[in-house]
Design a protein around this motif. Structure first.
Motif, PDB file in Angstrom:
ATOM      1  N   ARG A   1     -34.176  33.834  42.619  1.00  0.00           N
ATOM      2  CA  ARG A   1     -32.567  33.735  41.711  1.00  0.00           C
ATOM      3  C   ARG A   1     -33.510  33.434  39.925  1.00  0.00           C
ATOM      4  NH1 ARG A   1     -27.663  29.825  42.928  1.00  0.00           N
ATOM      5  NH2 ARG A   1     -26.701  30.690  40.786  1.00  0.00           N
ATOM      6  N   ASP A   2     -32.850  33.925  38.889  1.00  0.00           N
ATOM      7  CA  ASP A   2     -33.163  33.289  37.887  1.00  0.00           C
ATOM      8  C   ASP A   2     -32.101  32.158  37.002  1.00  0.00           C
ATOM      9  OD1 ASP A   2     -35.299  36.160  37.211  1.00  0.00           O
ATOM     10  OD2 ASP A   2     -33.501  37.448  36.738  1.00  0.00           O
ATOM     11  N   TYR A   3     -32.563  31.976  36.322  1.00  0.00           N
ATOM     12  CA  TYR A   3     -31.931  30.798  35.654  1.00  0.00           C
ATOM     13  C   TYR A   3     -32.684  30.839  34.286  1.00  0.00           C
ATOM     14  CZ  TYR A   3     -31.512  29.065  40.289  1.00  0.00           C
ATOM     15  OH  TYR A   3     -30.704  28.394  41.203  1.00  0.00           O
ATOM     16  N   THR A   4     -31.776  30.786  33.272  1.00  0.00           N
ATOM     17  CA  THR A   4     -32.338  31.037  31.930  1.00  0.00           C
ATOM     18  C   THR A   4     -32.008  29.660  31.104  1.00  0.00           C
ATOM     19  OG1 THR A   4     -31.519  33.568  32.000  1.00  0.00           O
ATOM     20  CG2 THR A   4     -31.441  32.600  29.755  1.00  0.00           C
ATOM     21  N   VAL A   5     -33.014  29.777  29.741  1.00  0.00           N
ATOM     22  CA  VAL A   5     -32.742  28.235  28.832  1.00  0.00           C
ATOM     23  C   VAL A   5     -32.370  29.265  27.704  1.00  0.00           C
ATOM     24  CG1 VAL A   5     -33.324  27.123  28.024  1.00  0.00           C
ATOM     25  CG2 VAL A   5     -34.065  27.121  30.073  1.00  0.00           C
ATOM     26  N   ASP A   6     -31.418  29.216  26.868  1.00  0.00           N
ATOM     27  CA  ASP A   6     -30.780  29.979  26.291  1.00  0.00           C
ATOM     28  C   ASP A   6     -31.980  29.863  24.507  1.00  0.00           C
ATOM     29  OD1 ASP A   6     -28.671  31.980  26.943  1.00  0.00           O
ATOM     30  OD2 ASP A   6     -28.181  29.818  27.455  1.00  0.00           O
ATOM     31  N   LEU A   7     -32.363  28.190  24.168  1.00  0.00           N
ATOM     32  CA  LEU A   7     -33.050  27.781  23.581  1.00  0.00           C
ATOM     33  C   LEU A   7     -34.134  26.667  23.666  1.00  0.00           C
ATOM     34  CD1 LEU A   7     -34.212  28.951  20.661  1.00  0.00           C
ATOM     35  CD2 LEU A   7     -31.257  27.259  20.259  1.00  0.00           C
ATOM     36  N   LEU A   8     -35.437  26.840  24.617  1.00  0.00           N
ATOM     37  CA  LEU A   8     -36.363  25.880  24.376  1.00  0.00           C
ATOM     38  C   LEU A   8     -36.578  25.325  23.825  1.00  0.00           C
ATOM     39  CD1 LEU A   8     -37.337  24.680  27.048  1.00  0.00           C
ATOM     40  CD2 LEU A   8     -38.943  26.374  26.804  1.00  0.00           C
ATOM     41  N   LEU A   9     -36.902  23.832  22.845  1.00  0.00           N
ATOM     42  CA  LEU A   9     -37.477  23.555  21.976  1.00  0.00           C
ATOM     43  C   LEU A   9     -38.677  21.938  22.346  1.00  0.00           C
ATOM     44  CD1 LEU A   9     -34.139  22.798  19.721  1.00  0.00           C
ATOM     45  CD2 LEU A   9     -35.766  24.481  19.210  1.00  0.00           C
ATOM     46  N   PHE A  10     -39.284  21.969  21.289  1.00  0.00           N
ATOM     47  CA  PHE A  10     -39.858  21.071  21.574  1.00  0.00           C
ATOM     48  C   PHE A  10     -39.533  20.146  20.381  1.00  0.00           C
ATOM     49  CE2 PHE A  10     -43.980  18.565  21.807  1.00  0.00           C
ATOM     50  CZ  PHE A  10     -44.488  18.449  23.169  1.00  0.00           C
ATOM     51  N   HIS A  11     -39.693  19.070  21.125  1.00  0.00           N
ATOM     52  CA  HIS A  11     -39.250  17.244  20.252  1.00  0.00           C
ATOM     53  C   HIS A  11     -40.746  17.085  20.128  1.00  0.00           C
ATOM     54  CE1 HIS A  11     -38.242  13.492  17.732  1.00  0.00           C
ATOM     55  NE2 HIS A  11     -37.271  13.992  18.007  1.00  0.00           N
ATOM     56  N   VAL A  12     -41.521  17.034  18.576  1.00  0.00           N
ATOM     57  CA  VAL A  12     -43.140  16.704  18.742  1.00  0.00           C
ATOM     58  C   VAL A  12     -42.953  14.897  18.042  1.00  0.00           C
ATOM     59  CG1 VAL A  12     -43.189  19.194  17.780  1.00  0.00           C
ATOM     60  CG2 VAL A  12     -42.825  17.455  16.113  1.00  0.00           C
ATOM     61  N   THR A  13     -42.207  13.828  17.628  1.00  0.00           N
ATOM     62  CA  THR A  13     -42.742  12.617  18.246  1.00  0.00           C
ATOM     63  C   THR A  13     -42.816  12.524  19.849  1.00  0.00           C
ATOM     64  OG1 THR A  13     -40.003  12.281  17.473  1.00  0.00           O
ATOM     65  CG2 THR A  13     -42.429  12.592  15.636  1.00  0.00           C
ATOM     66  N   GLN A  14     -41.571  12.852  20.147  1.00  0.00           N
ATOM     67  CA  GLN A  14     -40.757  12.331  21.522  1.00  0.00           C
ATOM     68  C   GLN A  14     -42.195  12.905  22.808  1.00  0.00           C
ATOM     69  OE1 GLN A  14     -36.862  12.400  22.625  1.00  0.00           O
ATOM     70  NE2 GLN A  14     -36.401  11.406  20.853  1.00  0.00           N
ATOM     71  N   MET A  15     -42.416  14.194  21.719  1.00  0.00           N
ATOM     72  CA  MET A  15     -43.850  14.848  22.868  1.00  0.00           C
ATOM     73  C   MET A  15     -42.499  15.187  24.766  1.00  0.00           C
ATOM     74  SD  MET A  15     -46.087  14.316  21.567  1.00  0.00           S
ATOM     75  CE  MET A  15     -46.944  15.169  22.751  1.00  0.00           C
ATOM     76  N   ARG A  16     -40.947  16.126  24.131  1.00  0.00           N
ATOM     77  CA  ARG A  16     -39.994  16.666  25.345  1.00  0.00           C
ATOM     78  C   ARG A  16     -39.826  17.809  24.761  1.00  0.00           C
ATOM     79  NH1 ARG A  16     -37.673  12.363  27.519  1.00  0.00           N
ATOM     80  NH2 ARG A  16     -37.902  10.486  25.876  1.00  0.00           N
ATOM     81  N   TYR A  17     -38.990  18.171  25.500  1.00  0.00           N
ATOM     82  CA  TYR A  17     -39.450  19.659  25.901  1.00  0.00           C
ATOM     83  C   TYR A  17     -37.766  19.069  25.687  1.00  0.00           C
ATOM     84  CZ  TYR A  17     -43.456  22.530  26.990  1.00  0.00           C
ATOM     85  OH  TYR A  17     -44.558  22.810  26.387  1.00  0.00           O
TER      86      TYR A  17
END
Length: 175
Positions: free
Chosen positions: A63-79
């Motif tokens: 089964r496919d799951y899609t993330v339309d936009l994946l960002l990374f927060h550089v100061t919090q070190m989180r996706y």
């Protein structure tokens, strides 16, 4: 009966399939417009966020799951996983978004280095029993209020969808 008269009984074979494909195409196009605007708004140095990828597909149990936009927060070190739903809000979408967020944590995040991922679900329209308008659900579980202040706010995200809807309405009215 005139050649140009249309009756309720008449529908060419495959008509519903063509209409369904057309609606899906319009939804994908609008989702693309929203993702473009989200990237322009969020993936900028002063927000401490950068683009990882667009339209990331993860597969689990066929089964496919899609993330339309994946960002990374550089100061919090989180996706930050953002999903856009062109259509009405449905509470089942929140459970699916949480599951997709878990997949990002399992397949992308390095637990020893990165903080737990957060997610955002954007729908272009509220559920039938709610006030009309876009809906933004932020999945910021376990994130301190100070860190949440650095993440996208629901109000700015719904405003962005409103602007996208206004822009596409103006384009469709232009000859």
């Amino acid at each position: 009966m005139s050649f140009f008269q249309r009756t309720e009984e008449f529908q060419p074979e495959g008509f519903e399939d063509v209409v369904g494909e057309l609606v899906d195409s319009i939804r994908r196009s609008f989702t693309g417009i929203v993702v473009d605007h989200l990237e322009d708004l969020l993936a900028v140095p002063h927000r401490h966020m950068c683009l990882v990828d667009r339209h990331v597909t993860m597969t689990e149990d066929d089964r496919d799951y899609t993330v339309d936009l994946l960002l990374f927060h550089v100061t919090q070190m989180r996706y930050i996983a953002i999903q856009v739903q062109a259509g009405r809000f449905d509470p089942a979408l929140v459970a699916r978004a949480r599951y997709t967020l878990d997949l990002v944590d399992d397949l992308v995040r390095v637990p020893a280095v990165h903080a737990p991922s957060v997610g955002i679900l954007l729908c272009t329209d509220a559920a039938a029993d709610q006030e009309p308008g876009p809906v933004a659900i932020t999945l910021y579980d376990g994130v301190s209020p100070a860190q949440q202040a650095e993440l996208p706010l629901s109000l700015e995200l719904t405003g962005l969808i409103d602007r996208c809807l206004d822009t596409t309405a103006v384009r469709s009215q232009t000859p």
